[in-house]
Structures are given as C-alpha cells and as structure tokens.
Design a protein around this motif. Sequence first.
Motif, PDB file in Angstrom:
ATOM      1  N   HIS A   1      13.311  97.972  47.207  1.00  0.00           N
ATOM      2  CA  HIS A   1      12.406  99.130  47.208  1.00  0.00           C
ATOM      3  C   HIS A   1      11.364  98.817  48.291  1.00  0.00           C
ATOM      4  O   HIS A   1      10.230  98.444  48.007  1.00  0.00           O
TER       5      HIS A   1
ATOM      6  N   ARG B   1      16.970 107.733  47.219  1.00  0.00           N
ATOM      7  CA  ARG B   1      16.903 106.874  46.034  1.00  0.00           C
ATOM      8  C   ARG B   1      18.202 107.054  45.262  1.00  0.00           C
ATOM      9  O   ARG B   1      18.653 108.177  45.025  1.00  0.00           O
TER      10      ARG B   1
ATOM     11  N   GLN C   1       7.699 100.179  48.429  1.00  0.00           N
ATOM     12  CA  GLN C   1       6.846  99.654  47.348  1.00  0.00           C
ATOM     13  C   GLN C   1       6.270  98.297  47.761  1.00  0.00           C
ATOM     14  O   GLN C   1       5.079  98.035  47.580  1.00  0.00           O
TER      15      GLN C   1
ATOM     16  N   PRO D   1       3.632  98.341  39.784  1.00  0.00           N
ATOM     17  CA  PRO D   1       4.190  99.398  40.630  1.00  0.00           C
ATOM     18  C   PRO D   1       4.250 100.759  39.938  1.00  0.00           C
ATOM     19  O   PRO D   1       4.411 101.785  40.607  1.00  0.00           O
ATOM     20  N   GLY D   2       4.125 100.765  38.599  1.00  0.00           N
ATOM     21  CA  GLY D   2       4.305 101.993  37.840  1.00  0.00           C
ATOM     22  C   GLY D   2       5.792 102.334  37.752  1.00  0.00           C
ATOM     23  O   GLY D   2       6.572 101.907  38.594  1.00  0.00           O
ATOM     24  N   PRO D   3       6.184 103.067  36.722  1.00  0.00           N
ATOM     25  CA  PRO D   3       5.369 103.542  35.604  1.00  0.00           C
ATOM     26  C   PRO D   3       5.039 102.411  34.625  1.00  0.00           C
ATOM     27  O   PRO D   3       5.830 101.498  34.464  1.00  0.00           O
TER      28      PRO D   3
ATOM     29  N   ASP E   1      15.387 109.360  38.985  1.00  0.00           N
ATOM     30  CA  ASP E   1      14.051 109.907  38.728  1.00  0.00           C
ATOM     31  C   ASP E   1      12.961 109.150  39.490  1.00  0.00           C
ATOM     32  O   ASP E   1      13.092 107.950  39.759  1.00  0.00           O
ATOM     33  N   SER E   2      11.901 109.850  39.782  1.00  0.00           N
ATOM     34  CA  SER E   2      10.750 109.238  40.465  1.00  0.00           C
ATOM     35  C   SER E   2       9.547 110.153  40.313  1.00  0.00           C
ATOM     36  O   SER E   2       9.680 111.378  40.379  1.00  0.00           O
ATOM     37  N   THR E   3       8.393 109.565  40.117  1.00  0.00           N
ATOM     38  CA  THR E   3       7.132 110.315  40.205  1.00  0.00           C
ATOM     39  C   THR E   3       6.402 109.937  41.480  1.00  0.00           C
ATOM     40  O   THR E   3       6.163 110.762  42.362  1.00  0.00           O
ATOM     41  N   ARG E   4       6.055 108.646  41.599  1.00  0.00           N
ATOM     42  CA  ARG E   4       5.224 108.186  42.707  1.00  0.00           C
ATOM     43  C   ARG E   4       5.926 108.274  44.058  1.00  0.00           C
ATOM     44  O   ARG E   4       5.378 108.834  45.016  1.00  0.00           O
ATOM     45  N   THR E   5       7.114 107.697  44.154  1.00  0.00           N
ATOM     46  CA  THR E   5       7.745 107.554  45.476  1.00  0.00           C
ATOM     47  C   THR E   5       8.100 108.913  46.066  1.00  0.00           C
ATOM     48  O   THR E   5       7.835 109.180  47.242  1.00  0.00           O
TER      49      THR E   5
HETATM   50  N1   CP Z   1       6.909 102.591  41.702  1.00  0.00           N
HETATM   51  C1   CP Z   1       7.857 103.560  41.714  1.00  0.00           C
HETATM   52  O1   CP Z   1       8.883 103.451  42.408  1.00  0.00           O
HETATM   53  O2   CP Z   1       7.590 104.616  40.915  1.00  0.00           O
HETATM   54  P1   CP Z   1       8.515 105.902  40.778  1.00  0.00           P
HETATM   55  O3   CP Z   1       9.793 105.477  40.076  1.00  0.00           O
HETATM   56  O4   CP Z   1       7.722 106.884  39.953  1.00  0.00           O
HETATM   57  O5   CP Z   1       8.820 106.427  42.145  1.00  0.00           O
END
Ligand code: CP
Length: 355
Positions: free
Chosen positions: A173, A145, A176, A300-302, A92-96
């Motif tokens: 990563h 990923r 990041q 880095p989130g989340p 899962d990922s939102t930002r990347t």
């Molecule tokens: N910082 C980061 O990798 O966030 P995601 O898991 O949402 O991609």
Amino acid sequence: MKATPSKQQAEPADRAKPRTRTKKKSASAQPQHSSSKTTWNRRHLLGIEELSPEEIIYVLDTAAGFAEVSTRSIKKVPALRGKVVVNLFLEDSTRTRSSFTLAAQRLSADVLDFYSAGSSLSKGESVRDTARNIEAMGVDIIICRHSAAGAAHYLSRCVECSVINAGDGQHEHPTQALLDLYTIREKKGRIAGLKVAIVGDIAHSRVARSNIWALRKLGADVTVVGPTTLVPRSLETMGVHVSHKFDEVIPEMDVINMLRVQHERMASTVFPSVHEYTWLFGMNQDRLKRARPDVLIMHPGPINRGIELASEVADGPQSSILRQVTNGLAVRMAVLFLVNQAAHGGGPSDDPTKM
Ligand code: CP
C-alpha cells in the motif's frame, strides 16, 4: 519540477545519524539522502520495494509543495488539467479513495469513480477487460485497489496509461507508507535513526510491508510487534527486529504505528480471542504512560476502538491519525503529478503549485 519545500522540510532530518543497531540488517538500510538532484522517472507507482531512498524523499519533498495548496481559499492548481484519473477500487475504502479523488480534483483532473457494484464485473467481465475498456475512453491514470497481491503490477502490463497501486491484497500500500513517512518527518523532523514499532498483524498487512520497506530505506530502526502467529521470526529478513512483548518495546520507541485487528483472521486460529489480543497488544492509557513523552502514535485506519487502540489514545495529543489523513492528500497529489509527468516525458519544470 521540484516543488519548493517548506522551511521545515528543507532541513529534513534525514541528516541525523541512525542509532547503533545490534543486529545485522538488510543492505537497503542506508540512511542519509538528499533529493536535490533526483528526478522521478516512473510512470507507475506499484510499490515501495522498488523505490530508491532518493525517490521516496523526492515524493515527500514534492508533497510538501502541494500541502500548501490545500490551505488556500481556492484549493486548486492546473497541474493535471485535461487529464483523466480513474479510481478503480475493487475493494472497500474510505480514506484512500476519497483522498485520491480530492487529490486529482485539486490538480484539476477529471475523475471517474468506478465501483464494482453495479458494473459488468458481475456479468463475468475480467478486470483486464474492464480496465482496457475504461482506458479506451481516454484515461491517463488508473488508481487500483484489489484484494489480490500483484493486481496493480498485472494491470500495469495490460494498459498503456499510468497505474497507481492503492493496495493489492497483502502485498503493498505504497501511498499509505509515503503519507506515514511524511507525517513522521513532519512531526519528528527526521526519519533516519528513529525507533519505530509497527504493532499487529504484520504477516498479512500491506501497510506494514510498505512501511517496513520505506522506513528501512530511510534508515529508521524498525521493530515489528505482535503474537507469533502474526509476527513470524522470518520477518527479520526485511531488516527489522521482531518482538512478541509489546510492554518491553514501548519505552524505547519514538513512533508506534498500531495496525487494525482483522477480525476475520482473529476468528480463525491465529489468536485465542480479541480480548486477549487487546490485553497483550492493545495501546491504552496505561501503556502510553510507559512510552516516551513525545512518542507519536499512528494508525492507518480504520480503527477498531477499544481493541488495538483505546479511544483516549486515538483522540489524544500524541495521536497523528487525522494528520496522517490530511497529509495523505498532499502525498497523493504529488504521486499523481509525478507519474503523469514521467508518462509524458517531462522533467522537472515549472512549479505545479502555481495557479
Ligand atoms: N488506510 C486505508 O487504506 O484506509 P481505507 O481502507 O479506508 O482506504
């Protein structure tokens, strides 16, 4: 291509002298570098560990050129027109994922977002076969990923196209770390000599590992902080200080990077309770008062609000969390552009930020 740096980045502080260190550190900690003559020859970006300081700075300088593109009314340049970029995210990922998608689109590439759910992975098809079948459709760059360390390296040996590591297990990563360094340089004007704390589950964090490599290569003074179970003394071999007392470290730091508490690990034997973790290692307003007034708070989130980071701090004036996300787009545009250029044999040429 050598993207035109902004005024601020034309004076990077990678010129500043590092503070005196009290411990012997790894040989990679060489501070001052200029990227002026450096070119990028890598068709993959698999990790920070293998990059030279000059290559890291070259990516940051290239990203500075692309950052301006996102401020235009038409946020698009033709640098990757006709190229195909695939987001192969098996975790899962939102930002990347979103950032790579937008970055590729802003470079005018065609983008295919691959989701493991609904794919033939559920029928037993291997990741190698999946990647090779997608590549057979004429793909130029695969962004990967995966939950396994080494997945991106493995994939780079299976396919002919470029591979970018978007996070491989607990290993690295790289983008990041690059966007974190870009943000630090933007906010502080330099990286060399800064005191940077990374707080949390360092032992299992790919973000921490990539940040440590990158910060040390550019001459920052890094302290990793957390409970003994998550921050073992052995990390000193990476050239960092190890501390288990957050409150002692806070007043000295220029930058504090808070990592996500991974509940799945907290549920095991690494820490008595999330409440106790927050009590000892969470960043809140009281702790922030003991920090330098110009401290930069990163994540880095989340975020787990109220656990590793109080909401007032996450949303406060010292937080760079959303700026990190914004900068991630420019950094990923730079990475996509550079690996594609290396794959096709081009050296620095025309300004790719021109329409
Ligand atoms: N910082 C980061 O990798 O966030 P995601 O898991 O949402 O991609």
